[in-house]
Design a protein around this motif. Structure first.
Motif, mmCIF file in Angstrom:
data_model
loop_
_atom_site.group_PDB
_atom_site.id
_atom_site.type_symbol
_atom_site.label_atom_id
_atom_site.label_comp_id
_atom_site.label_asym_id
_atom_site.label_seq_id
_atom_site.Cartn_x
_atom_site.Cartn_y
_atom_site.Cartn_z
ATOM 1 N N ARG A 110 0.389 -19.455 30.926
ATOM 2 C CA ARG A 110 0.710 -19.810 29.558
ATOM 3 C C ARG A 110 1.387 -20.980 28.981
ATOM 4 N N THR A 111 0.499 -21.488 27.534
ATOM 5 C CA THR A 111 1.134 -22.939 27.531
ATOM 6 C C THR A 111 1.578 -22.204 25.746
ATOM 7 N N THR A 132 0.571 -21.544 23.206
ATOM 8 C CA THR A 132 -0.190 -22.031 22.186
ATOM 9 C C THR A 132 -0.739 -20.644 21.856
ATOM 10 N N GLN A 163 0.740 -25.266 18.779
ATOM 11 C CA GLN A 163 1.703 -25.414 19.717
ATOM 12 C C GLN A 163 3.137 -24.816 19.496
#
Length: 219
Positions: free
Chosen positions: A137-138, A140, A180
């Motif tokens: 996961r980022t 975002t 983000q």
């Protein structure tokens, strides 16, 4: 020139089932899949999809403790693929351990608890599906907002977040953005969006197994 029913009975007995029990189980499965009329057909009369349905029945007939399936949905239309999928899940609930080999990542997404990603005979990823997704996961979010105030909104967002373009299905003519969060919270993002318009879409962009596969293999 053996008929379908005879072949199924023969294979069931090879698995250690009595003829009586095999007949009972085969009757149940043939009725469940609505293929009773296939019993007296010759094997060579069956299409690939038909043959695969019979093969599935023979494979699960004796309630195996371990089931190894390789691309079990190929050759099936969506209705029959769904039928097979439901039966696989039901077998798992009843205690059958299932090893599932596939290139169809949507099937992995939908059905698997634990995955291993193998590329050119090397295992690149292994673990619980949710743990693997968590690792990739980022932080975002994909957001959609209806606003008359695009410039002011974009100015406020770029002060705190990294902004990119994105696309997703929407019934609105909304501004679609990929955001983000960095060190900021999702609540801060939601607050800025709602102060500048009507939020129509707000969801974390959780990587799919397909995304993870492509990213890992490419790297």
């Amino acid at each position: 020139s053996m008929k379908v029913g005879e072949q199924c009975l023969y294979l069931a007995q090879l698995k250690g089932m009595s003829k009586q029990e095999a007949k009972k189980q085969l009757k149940y499965w043939f009725e469940k899949f609505e293929i009773e009329t296939w019993w007296d057909k010759k094997l060579q009369e069956l299409s690939k999809g038909m043959a695969q349905k019979v093969q599935f029945i023979v494979t699960v007939l004796h309630n195996p403790k371990l089931l190894i399936l390789d691309e079990p949905f190929s050759g099936f239309d969506p209705v029959n693929a769904n039928l097979i999928k439901d039966e696989i899940i039901e077998l798992n609930k009843k205690g059958t351990s299932i090893i599932f080999s596939t290139h169809r990542m949507e099937s992995v997404e939908e059905m698997c608890d634990y995955i291993a990603l193998i590329h050119k005979s090397n295992k690149l990823i292994e673990g619980k599906l949710e743990d693997v997704k968590r690792k990739f996961r980022t932080n975002t979010f994909q957001v959609g907002v209806m606003t008359q105030n695009v410039e002011a909104l974009m100015y406020q967002l770029t002060q705190k977040f990294t902004i990119g373009q994105t696309d997703f299905k929407s019934l609105n003519d909304d501004l679609k953005l990929e955001v983000q969060l960095g060190n900021h919270s999702s609540n801060e993002l939601l607050s800025i969006l709602s102060q500048n318009g009507q939020v129509t879409h707000f969801a974390e962009k959780i990587p799919s197994v397909n995304d993870i596969f492509i990213q890992t293999v490419t790297e």
